[in-house]
Design an enzyme around this catalytic site. Sequence first.
Site, PDB file in Angstrom:
ATOM      1  N   ASP A 168     -11.559   3.161  11.305  1.00  0.00           N
ATOM      2  CA  ASP A 168     -11.745   3.226   9.853  1.00  0.00           C
ATOM      3  C   ASP A 168     -12.178   1.863   9.319  1.00  0.00           C
ATOM      4  O   ASP A 168     -11.702   1.404   8.287  1.00  0.00           O
ATOM      5  CB  ASP A 168     -10.449   3.682   9.181  1.00  0.00           C
ATOM      6  CG  ASP A 168     -10.692   4.101   7.728  1.00  0.00           C
ATOM      7  OD1 ASP A 168     -11.825   4.552   7.416  1.00  0.00           O
ATOM      8  OD2 ASP A 168      -9.768   3.960   6.909  1.00  0.00           O
ATOM      9  N   LYS A 191       0.858  -1.187   0.000  1.00  0.00           N
ATOM     10  CA  LYS A 191       0.000   0.000   0.000  1.00  0.00           C
ATOM     11  C   LYS A 191       0.892   1.234   0.000  1.00  0.00           C
ATOM     12  O   LYS A 191       1.711   1.433   0.901  1.00  0.00           O
ATOM     13  CB  LYS A 191      -0.900   0.017   1.227  1.00  0.00           C
ATOM     14  CG  LYS A 191      -1.772   1.264   1.269  1.00  0.00           C
ATOM     15  CD  LYS A 191      -2.850   1.168   2.322  1.00  0.00           C
ATOM     16  CE  LYS A 191      -3.765   2.383   2.260  1.00  0.00           C
ATOM     17  NZ  LYS A 191      -4.891   2.287   3.184  1.00  0.00           N
TER      18      LYS A 191
END
Length: 335
Positions: free
Chosen positions: A281, A168
């Site tokens: 999140d 990522k």
Amino acid sequence: MGIALSHNLNQTSLFGFQDYPTSVSCLSDFQSKLDSMSLALNLTSKCFDPEQFVITPDVCASIVTIRNWTDKLGGDNSLDQVCGSNLSDLTTCETCYAAAGSHGVRHLKLHLGLIGVATAVFLVICLLGLYFWYYKKQQKKPKMEVDANQESRPRMRPNTDGTIVAVKRLTEPNFERDSDFQNEVEIISNLRHRNLVPFKGCCMVDETVSADDYGGKQRYLVYEYMLNGNLDDHLFQNPTNQSGPLRKSLTWPQRKCIILDVARGLAYLHHGIKPAIYHRDIKATNILLGSDMRARVADFGLAKEIKEGHSHLTTRVAGTHGLFGPGICTLWAAN
């Protein structure tokens, strides 16, 4: 002169003369015998001092009499076996003299050996004392504090060639300094749970990929690759999307198992570690599925540590935009 002293020892049991006049008288008699041999005059006065033959307890280990000798050396003495009472025979005298000399050499070697051992022990003690003094001195030195502006260099792990990982790339500048990013990486690298995506490491590159990059700093998070993608791919399938394979619909037992796996992962973050971490999140794209369709929570590296007793309520929007996909990367150790 030695024979005269031996006769005196037999008669008086003294290893020397009783007083100074006796010693002078003996040396005068000795000189008269030397004069009859046509030798140089006054040899005794040049070679001997009458005082040296006067017995005194201040010399020779306080041995004055034969009794002192026996008490010091014991009754079984090697000299007694070769030194008879009559030393007028030159052969007997030489044998006794040789035995006395070797006896003295043995004692000398013993004394030198003991002195050597004592010296070695003393040196070892001094070296040990010096070592411990230096060690304590080093311990008392204040630890050098690392300057906040000084960035530490991470250690490089050997590259596992051919291993597919999920990489990522962070596209927003959440961390002003590399040290802040490394501290965050160190926190998440210590988290281990079967319902968390295993964290492999990170990459930091000082180069600009696009005009939108922040300061030319490229930061990557590296995770274990999950074969079945994320939950969003299975719940919201788009037949027109050609970027990935079409996923099968989830059965209700699979959905229940996924819910429980996510709950276990979050419970570990909330209660299994201290200080607790709240994800903030959670969404379908942050829940990844392994080859066995077991769910694992991802992106917990973007979470926030909450100290014990502090509220976790916040109005700040959590989560960081990034590009997440499979790839091969050279890993850097988190610590």
